[in-house]
Design a protein around this motif. Structure first.
Motif, PDB file in Angstrom:
ATOM      1  N   UNK A   1       0.726  -1.171   0.084  1.00 45.38           N
ATOM      2  CA  UNK A   1       0.177  -0.022  -0.115  1.00 45.38           C
ATOM      3  C   UNK A   1       0.752   1.161  -0.153  1.00 45.38           C
ATOM      4  N   UNK A   2       0.647   2.177  -0.770  1.00 44.55           N
ATOM      5  CA  UNK A   2       1.557   3.266  -1.180  1.00 44.55           C
ATOM      6  C   UNK A   2       0.990   4.390  -0.021  1.00 44.55           C
ATOM      7  N   UNK A   3       1.952   4.856   0.580  1.00 50.72           N
ATOM      8  CA  UNK A   3       1.935   5.882   1.691  1.00 50.72           C
ATOM      9  C   UNK A   3       0.978   6.990   1.215  1.00 50.72           C
TER      10      UNK A   3
END
Length: 141
Positions: A1-3
């Motif tokens: 999951x991307x920040x």
């Protein structure tokens, strides 16, 4: 999951279930590292308000200067919950992230009223790659 990035702050605020959260002003743009740091400040602050003072009014306000971007998250009112679950590490982690980027983070209770304030300022271009001196980017002779 991307920040998370600042473009997702509206989603973070909208997802707040037990507080009334609003964004005041325009959400700025900055380097990826700055945006990620400030989005995490918002997420942590809103989560803490939900955990520690359900029913609070939470205001997320961005401020821009030439070289910096700031966010101030203030929560007021609500029902104070003692001993709410959590690790107690969240504020330390977002402070560390801001400082690593050359910024600051201050957090504490509001004077004279039930509430809490988190303020973070980070250089606009923090984490952006700088050219390395003395390197050659052309083809070899």
């Amino acid at each position: 999951v991307a920040p998370p990035r600042l473009a997702q702050v509206a989603e973070i605020v909208a997802a707040a279930g037990s507080v009334e959260a609003t964004i005041v002003g325009d959400v700025p743009s900055a380097s990826a590292a700055t945006e990620q740091a400030l989005a995490r400040v918002v997420a942590e602050s809103v989560t803490n308000a939900e955990r520690h003072s359900p029913g609070a009014a939470v205001e997320v306000r961005f401020e821009e200067a030439e070289d910096t971007v700031s966010v101030v998250v203030t929560s007021t009112g609500g029902r104070r919950v003692e001993g709410a679950p959590g690790t107690g590490n969240g504020l330390g982690l977002i402070r560390e992230r801001a400082e690593r980027l050359g910024g600051t983070l201050e957090a504490g209770p509001l004077a004279g009223e039930l509430g809490w304030r988190v303020a973070a300022t980070v250089p606009r271009g923090a984490g952006a790659a700088a050219p390395v001196q003395g390197t050659h980017t052309g083809s070899a002779p």
